[in-house]
Design an enzyme around this catalytic site. Structure first.
Site, PDB file in Angstrom:
ATOM      1  N   VAL A  14      -2.730 -11.523  10.892  1.00  0.00           N
ATOM      2  CA  VAL A  14      -4.086 -11.591  10.859  1.00  0.00           C
ATOM      3  C   VAL A  14      -4.302 -12.365   9.584  1.00  0.00           C
ATOM      4  O   VAL A  14      -4.213 -11.922   8.647  1.00  0.00           O
ATOM      5  CB  VAL A  14      -4.807 -10.459  10.855  1.00  0.00           C
ATOM      6  CG1 VAL A  14      -6.120 -10.554  11.092  1.00  0.00           C
ATOM      7  CG2 VAL A  14      -4.285  -9.477  12.112  1.00  0.00           C
TER       8      VAL A  14
ATOM      9  N   GLU B 263       1.486  -8.458  14.555  1.00  0.00           N
ATOM     10  CA  GLU B 263       0.579  -9.548  14.581  1.00  0.00           C
ATOM     11  C   GLU B 263       0.140 -10.006  13.092  1.00  0.00           C
ATOM     12  O   GLU B 263      -0.202  -9.113  12.319  1.00  0.00           O
ATOM     13  CB  GLU B 263      -0.328  -9.556  15.497  1.00  0.00           C
ATOM     14  CG  GLU B 263      -1.524 -10.402  15.346  1.00  0.00           C
ATOM     15  CD  GLU B 263      -2.695 -10.085  16.257  1.00  0.00           C
ATOM     16  OE1 GLU B 263      -3.694 -10.707  16.253  1.00  0.00           O
ATOM     17  OE2 GLU B 263      -2.987  -8.886  16.655  1.00  0.00           O
TER      18      GLU B 263
ATOM     19  N   ASP C 163      -6.334   7.152  10.270  1.00  0.00           N
ATOM     20  CA  ASP C 163      -6.850   6.917   8.765  1.00  0.00           C
ATOM     21  C   ASP C 163      -7.528   5.503   8.952  1.00  0.00           C
ATOM     22  O   ASP C 163      -7.119   4.462   8.548  1.00  0.00           O
ATOM     23  CB  ASP C 163      -5.175   6.362   8.321  1.00  0.00           C
ATOM     24  CG  ASP C 163      -5.530   6.168   6.788  1.00  0.00           C
ATOM     25  OD1 ASP C 163      -6.483   6.615   6.057  1.00  0.00           O
ATOM     26  OD2 ASP C 163      -4.320   5.374   6.270  1.00  0.00           O
TER      27      ASP C 163
ATOM     28  N   ASN D 138      -7.968  -0.536   6.216  1.00  0.00           N
ATOM     29  CA  ASN D 138      -7.401  -0.626   7.539  1.00  0.00           C
ATOM     30  C   ASN D 138      -7.864  -1.533   8.232  1.00  0.00           C
ATOM     31  O   ASN D 138      -7.624  -1.406   9.674  1.00  0.00           O
ATOM     32  CB  ASN D 138      -7.004   0.539   7.989  1.00  0.00           C
ATOM     33  CG  ASN D 138      -5.649   1.500   7.504  1.00  0.00           C
ATOM     34  OD1 ASN D 138      -4.959   0.389   6.844  1.00  0.00           O
ATOM     35  ND2 ASN D 138      -5.472   2.684   7.498  1.00  0.00           N
TER      36      ASN D 138
ATOM     37  N   GLY E   2       1.027  -1.055  -0.059  1.00  0.00           N
ATOM     38  CA  GLY E   2      -0.081   0.027  -0.039  1.00  0.00           C
ATOM     39  C   GLY E   2       1.140   1.063   0.081  1.00  0.00           C
ATOM     40  O   GLY E   2       1.990   1.126  -0.049  1.00  0.00           O
ATOM     41  N   GLY E   3       0.493   2.351   0.202  1.00  0.00           N
ATOM     42  CA  GLY E   3       1.050   3.763   0.355  1.00  0.00           C
ATOM     43  C   GLY E   3       2.168   3.734   1.284  1.00  0.00           C
ATOM     44  O   GLY E   3       3.168   4.177   1.138  1.00  0.00           O
ATOM     45  N   MET E   4       2.016   2.830   2.371  1.00  0.00           N
ATOM     46  CA  MET E   4       2.886   2.863   3.549  1.00  0.00           C
ATOM     47  C   MET E   4       3.957   1.925   3.131  1.00  0.00           C
ATOM     48  O   MET E   4       5.242   2.259   3.313  1.00  0.00           O
ATOM     49  CB  MET E   4       2.281   2.239   4.858  1.00  0.00           C
ATOM     50  CG  MET E   4       1.322   3.180   5.238  1.00  0.00           C
ATOM     51  SD  MET E   4       2.028   5.006   5.764  1.00  0.00           S
ATOM     52  CE  MET E   4       0.358   5.415   6.349  1.00  0.00           C
TER      53      MET E   4
ATOM     54  N   PRO F 173     -11.976   1.198   5.336  1.00  0.00           N
ATOM     55  CA  PRO F 173     -12.121  -0.443   5.333  1.00  0.00           C
ATOM     56  C   PRO F 173     -11.013  -1.041   4.988  1.00  0.00           C
ATOM     57  O   PRO F 173     -10.692  -2.147   5.396  1.00  0.00           O
ATOM     58  CB  PRO F 173     -13.150  -0.622   4.265  1.00  0.00           C
ATOM     59  CG  PRO F 173     -13.729   0.842   3.886  1.00  0.00           C
ATOM     60  CD  PRO F 173     -12.707   1.872   4.393  1.00  0.00           C
TER      61      PRO F 173
ATOM     62  N   VAL G  94       3.763  -5.348   2.617  1.00  0.00           N
ATOM     63  CA  VAL G  94       3.779  -6.147   3.882  1.00  0.00           C
ATOM     64  C   VAL G  94       4.122  -7.822   3.477  1.00  0.00           C
ATOM     65  O   VAL G  94       3.647  -8.151   2.799  1.00  0.00           O
ATOM     66  CB  VAL G  94       2.213  -6.212   4.131  1.00  0.00           C
ATOM     67  CG1 VAL G  94       1.989  -6.946   5.600  1.00  0.00           C
ATOM     68  CG2 VAL G  94       1.806  -4.605   4.605  1.00  0.00           C
TER      69      VAL G  94
END
Lengths: 195, 608
Positions: free
Chosen positions: B194, B192, B237, B242, B123-125, B240, B128
């Site tokens: 998920v 964590e 932020d 997130n 994503g933008g960050m 949905p 992952v």
């Protein structure tokens, strides 16, 4: 010179035969595939279909593409075709809840259409990078191994010509000429496509 | 020597040679010259490469080396190279698959504690990855922060501060942050893992969610936010994308926690919601520009908007006050965003879908979103009231704590498996189907009788009886279809239409006919079945017009996914009407033609 020394664009425009099509597919499929795979509303089959459609459109319309434009015009033109096909695809798709995921997807298309957006800049850089890689792959067989190595060491690794000459045991002038020849071949293969 | 001096190629030709712009024959010439002229070789050394040559190099740098060739790039170079500007503004624009341009930073690939297993998303960050702790064999998610976001020292410090704060949060509805680490030049967050998907994806796959499920997700998220608020954290932020929802109610790894969190099994089918990315919004929300001197406030605001837009996606979920000044945002901004998320879960659309980022910001500040009632009718007024209050423009008019939202939504998170259908509707539907069988029997009886007695009847009488029997059949078909539709909880309008046609029109037509032809033969007993059905049909119509029945039908239609089934119901009804109409028509025609010879010209005398 052989047929492949024609630039891809010229070959598509002036000698649109099966070889030209193959070349187009070889050069542009990886870019389009990688790009389309990012849209999570598209399945793998959708991606393949869309790649096919885009390339078909390119081969049909390329005659109308104006050659004498600013560098980088081609990737913009290709982007426009891609957006068009995606919009067409989205309209024709039997997507169950009409709005779901669609607004996101359409927003992304709007972003892609906006020349100044980050996404279209990403497209530009991906286009150039992928195209360059494919063209490099394409021209590599035309050169002797030593020529190719000399080119790679100088251009890709950024080594000084003297060092390359020394380590490869080649005369300095051949090292310079190797770089010049490969760059020349790359330029002519990508003429009109690369900025 | 002097000859060669004279034939030195001019500098521009040498430059063209170095850049590969000469024709092949010219290259040969210059190579020839170079082999004898050291000074030109010296000159060549000084020539800088152009953008084209740079592009050739870049093409090999940022992408993993192609198959078979040895990696020619030192790992450190990959890290130095800022990652290609990945999607940011685009939820649902995922990083390309295995062959994609996002590669694992080398430092992470050789991390001593974590073994990276697969790319989960980007994503933008940043990207992952799923990873396993090498010693503990615990599965975690690693979020590699987009290098652009932690380019400056202040950004790094802020990141570490925020993550430390986020790591203090321990709540079943929050994705736990274990650690913030640095590997070489890349910063990453250990979280964590998920097993599940985010709510944007859920809605993309399933469409708008049932009211109870949507309310339960929002309620759980509110519980998580409440915990954060109590620890002095704001998310900033909420959207949905997130909110992760686990695959099952057991929440993957933490069954005991879950029992505590949801207060029993309110909604046994839904998973546990976990809020992602606590503390990360600060990276995007405070643009570097605001730390510089403020020349023009307007300019500053604009750039902060665009920057936030570029980094955080379209401000679809952003509270008005947060768009004005990100630092003023408190928990009530999260409440607003959570309200937008609830709107999205219920409708499948963001509150303000059209326009540019700026348009959306303005809309959040000034306009009301489209009424949910217009988009779906099964949302209880209570839920709409909660939503309205969450979406209030002024923070002080909203709920002041997430706990209040969780409490307000709790009553709406329970549902029956099937929407309750009033018993009367079921009875009416069954009676309609029974009545249709009765009418059909009468019609068939008349047809059989006519078959044997046709010769003894006058042509007109014969034809009238045919018609009456045919109309019975049509009537039977209509009310049977209506009853069937009612039992299926679909096609309420079609059912009402069929009942109106069958229950009121057909008896009327038959009565007119019988009354007009009263003189000839007492046929009125034949239409008793039709008239008996009238009160039943009126009752069924009244039932169908009741609002709770209406809502039940709407809920069922929405659940069953699409308009297709409703259309199928209408189609079915139309087909029935056509078939029965056809029977009547053909019957009349056939009888007309076969009884023609024995009618001795009476045919024209007394037309029906």
């Amino acid at each position: 010179m052989s047929e492949t020394s024609l630039s891809l664009l010229d070959q598509l425009c002036f000698r649109p035969d099966a070889a030209a099509w193959d070349r187009l597919v070889r050069v542009y499929t990886p870019l389009l595939q990688a790009w389309l795979r990012r849209y999570d509303v598209l399945s793998a089959a959708d991606v393949d279909d869309l790649v096919q459609e885009v390339l078909l459109t390119v081969s049909q319309e390329v005659g109308r593409f104006n050659h004498n434009q600013a560098p980088g015009a081609f990737r913009g033109w290709l982007r426009a075709i891609l957006i068009n096909r995606l919009r067409h695809f989205w309209r024709g798709r039997d997507h169950r809840p009409a709005a779901i995921g669609g607004s996101d997807f359409l927003e992304q298309l709007d972003l892609l259409q906006d020349d100044a957006s980050q996404v279209s800049r990403l497209w530009d850089s991906e286009h150039d990078r992928q195209l360059m890689r494919r063209l490099l792959d394409e021209i590599q067989p035309r050169f002797a191994v030593s020529t190719w190595q000399a080119f790679c060491r100088q251009v890709l690794d950024g080594d000084a010509a003297e060092r390359v000459a020394e380590e490869l045991g080649m005369p300095l002038h051949s090292v310079y000429a190797a770089k010049s020849r490969v760059l020349k071949a790359l330029r002519s293969a990508g003429a009109g496509l690369l900025s | 020597m002097s000859v060669e001096q004279l034939s030195h190629p001019p500098l521009d030709r040498l430059t063209s040679f170095a850049l590969g712009k000469l024709e092949v024959a010219e290259i040969d010439d210059i190579e020839n010259h170079l082999s004898r002229c050291d000074s030109c070789c010296q000159t060549l050394r000084q020539i800088h490469e152009d953008t084209f040559t740079g592009a050739v190099r870049d093409s090999h740098r940022a992408v993993p080396p192609s198959v078979g060739s040895a990696p020619t790039i030192a790992p450190s170079e990959i890290v130095e190279q800022p990652a290609p500007p990945t999607d940011s503004a685009t939820a649902g624009f995922r990083a390309a698959g295995a062959s994609g341009p996002i590669e694992l930073p080398a430092d992470l690939a050789q991390h001593p504690r974590y073994r990276v297993q697969e790319l989960l998303g980007a994503g933008g960050m940043g990207a992952v990855y799923k990873a396993e702790h090498r010693l503990m064999h615990r599965t975690v998610a690693l979020k590699v922060i987009n290098p652009e976001l932690v380019a400056s020292r202040t950004a790094v410090e802020r990141f570490q501060r925020e993550v430390q704060a986020a790591a203090r949060l321990h709540h079943p509805n929050i994705v736990t942050a274990h650690d913030a680490e640095q590997a070489g030049a890349s910063h990453f967050l250990v979280m964590e893992f998920v097993p599940g998907i985010d709510l944007a994806r859920v809605v993309a796959e399933r469409g708008p969610l049932p009211v109870a499920e949507a309310c339960d997700y929002i309620r759980q998220a509110a519980l998580g936010l409440q915990h954060a608020m109590e620890n002095g954290m704001v998310h900033r932020d909420i959207k949905p994308q997130n909110l992760m929802v686990t695959n099952s109610a057991s929440g993957g790894r933490e069954p005991p926690d879950h029992a505590a969190l949801s207060g029993g099994s309110r909604f046994p089918l839904a998973g546990v919601v976990k809020i992602l990315d606590f503390g990360l919004a600060s990276l995007a929300a405070e643009p570097e520009a605001s730390e510089d001197n403020q020349d023009s406030r307007n300019e500053n605001q604009k750039s902060s908007l665009t920057q936030a837009g570029a980094l955080m996606g379209t401000p679809d979920y952003m509270a008005p006050e947060q768009a004005r000044d990100a630092r003023s945002a408190d928990i009530r901004a999260d409440i607003y965003s959570l309200g937008c998320t609830l709107y999205f879960l219920l409708t499948g659309k963001v509150p303000f879908p059209g326009g540019s980022a700026i348009d959306k910001v303005i809309a959040h500040a000034e306009r009301k979103p489209d009424e949910i009632r217009k988009l779906r009718r099964d949302v209880p007024a209570g839920v709409l009231a909660v939503l309205d209050q969450m979406l209030a423009k002024k923070p002080e008019q909203r709920y002041q704590s997430p706990a209040a939202i969780a409490a307000a939504l709790a009553p709406f998170t329970t549902i029956e498996k099937h929407p309750p259908l009033p018993r009367a509707v079921t009875i009416a539907a069954d009676l309609l189907m029974v009545a249709s069988v009765f009418a059909a029997l009468v019609a068939i009886g008349v047809f059989i009788w006519l078959h044997f007695e046709a010769a003894s009847l006058s042509f007109e009488v014969d034809r009238e009886l045919q018609l009456i029997a045919g109309l019975h059949l049509l009537y039977a078909g209509c009310i049977f279809t209506a009853g069937w539709l009612m039992r299926q909880l679909t096609g309420r309008f079609a059912a009402a239409l069929l009942i109106a046609v069958a229950g009121i029109l057909l008896p009327g037509v038959c009565t007119v006919n019988v009354v007009m032809e009263w003189s000839r033969m007492p046929r009125w007993p034949l239409i008793i079945p039709l008239w008996l059905g009238v009160p039943l049909c009126v009752w069924a119509m009244l039932l169908l017009s009741r609002s709770n029945v209406h809502a039940t039908f709407a809920e069922n239609a929405r659940r069953s996914g699409s308009r297709r089934r409703r259309l199928a119901g209408l189609g079915w009804a139309a087909a029935c009407a056509l078939v029965f109409g056809g029977i009547v028509y053909v019957n009349t025609k056939v009888l007309q033609s076969c009884s023609w010879p024995c009618q001795n010209g009476q045919f024209r005398s007394n037309s029906w």
